[in-house]
Enzyme design. Structure first.
Site, mmCIF file in Angstrom:
data_model
loop_
_atom_site.group_PDB
_atom_site.id
_atom_site.type_symbol
_atom_site.label_atom_id
_atom_site.label_comp_id
_atom_site.label_asym_id
_atom_site.label_seq_id
_atom_site.Cartn_x
_atom_site.Cartn_y
_atom_site.Cartn_z
ATOM 1 N N HIS A 1 46.639 55.343 44.664
ATOM 2 C CA HIS A 1 47.808 54.509 44.378
ATOM 3 C C HIS A 1 47.496 53.038 44.639
ATOM 4 C CE1 HIS A 1 51.988 53.063 44.557
ATOM 5 N NE2 HIS A 1 51.614 52.449 45.675
ATOM 6 N N HIS B 1 47.843 48.971 42.665
ATOM 7 C CA HIS B 1 48.099 47.615 43.166
ATOM 8 C C HIS B 1 46.974 46.614 42.891
ATOM 9 C CE1 HIS B 1 51.880 48.332 45.182
ATOM 10 N NE2 HIS B 1 51.379 49.409 45.775
ATOM 11 N N GLU C 1 56.508 48.307 43.018
ATOM 12 C CA GLU C 1 56.286 49.751 42.916
ATOM 13 C C GLU C 1 56.779 50.347 41.591
ATOM 14 O OE1 GLU C 1 54.380 51.418 44.751
ATOM 15 O OE2 GLU C 1 54.258 50.233 46.580
ATOM 16 N N SER D 1 50.426 54.899 39.041
ATOM 17 C CA SER D 1 49.631 55.929 39.708
ATOM 18 C C SER D 1 50.173 57.333 39.485
ATOM 19 C CB SER D 1 49.507 55.627 41.206
ATOM 20 O OG SER D 1 50.776 55.600 41.822
#
Length: 191
Positions: free
Chosen positions: A30, A35, A76, A95
């Site tokens: 993730h 990110h 997110e 993700s």
């Protein structure tokens, strides 16, 4: 403190195969896949730094839960409007292959135009796919909004009613699947 000083902390475990669609905790996949690519964009990196600095102030004012919603619905689980449709940029979506499709193509979630105060009032859940996504016009606009003084917003939010996830307000800009633009784009969202 880490974000305010341009540091990004990564998880130290990797998800199991049965957790590929959704995981409540950030793992290495993730963080690195979701990110890190966004952090290479100078405007997004500036946004993250401003967010980190804002977090320090929000904590001192007792408004951290409201600021956390901004992170949740942008970093997110954010969507971005582009000329040929909506695109994902949030690491929580990126993700998850299944939520990537769900966020853009499923009819059930609400896709609402980004409004900072609205975002800060909207509850979220961490145990399932999102039922609301906020759509920004650009990373540059997101950065501009984040660089303002949140003090007046925090004052208005004190004692304000939190908004349930499924709420759609008359003032919301709603992006839907049922438009001709959607069909004209071969099944991709268009504003």
């Amino acid at each position: 403190d880490h974000l305010a000083n341009r540091r990004f902390v990564s998880g130290q475990f990797i998800r199991k195969p049965d957790q590929l669609d959704y995981l409540q905790e950030p793992d290495i996949f993730h963080d690195v896949f979701g990110h890190v690519p966004m952090l290479t964009d100078p405007d997004f990196a500036a946004y993250m730094e401003a967010y980190g600095k804002g977090g320090q102030r929000a904590q001192s004012l007792g408004m951290l839960k409201n600021l956390a919603r901004l992170y949740w619905y942008t970093v997110e689980f954010g969507l971005m409007k582009e000329a040929d449709g909506l695109r994902i940029y949030g690491a929580g979506i990126v993700s998850s292959a299944t939520e990537s499709v769900f966020s853009l193509e499923d009819a059930s979630p609400n896709r609402l135009g980004f409004d900072l105060e609205r975002v800060m009032k909207t509850l979220y859940r961490i145990d399932d796919f999102q039922q609301v996504y906020f759509v920004i016009d650009s990373i540059e606009k997101l950065k501009e909004v984040t660089l303002q003084d949140f003090g007046p917003i925090y004052e208005r939010l004190k004692g304000a009613e939190e908004l349930p996830i499924e709420a759609v307000l008359p003032s919301d800009r709603v992006f839907t699947r049922g438009t001709q633009a959607y069909a004209a784009k071969g099944g991709r969202f268009a504003a």
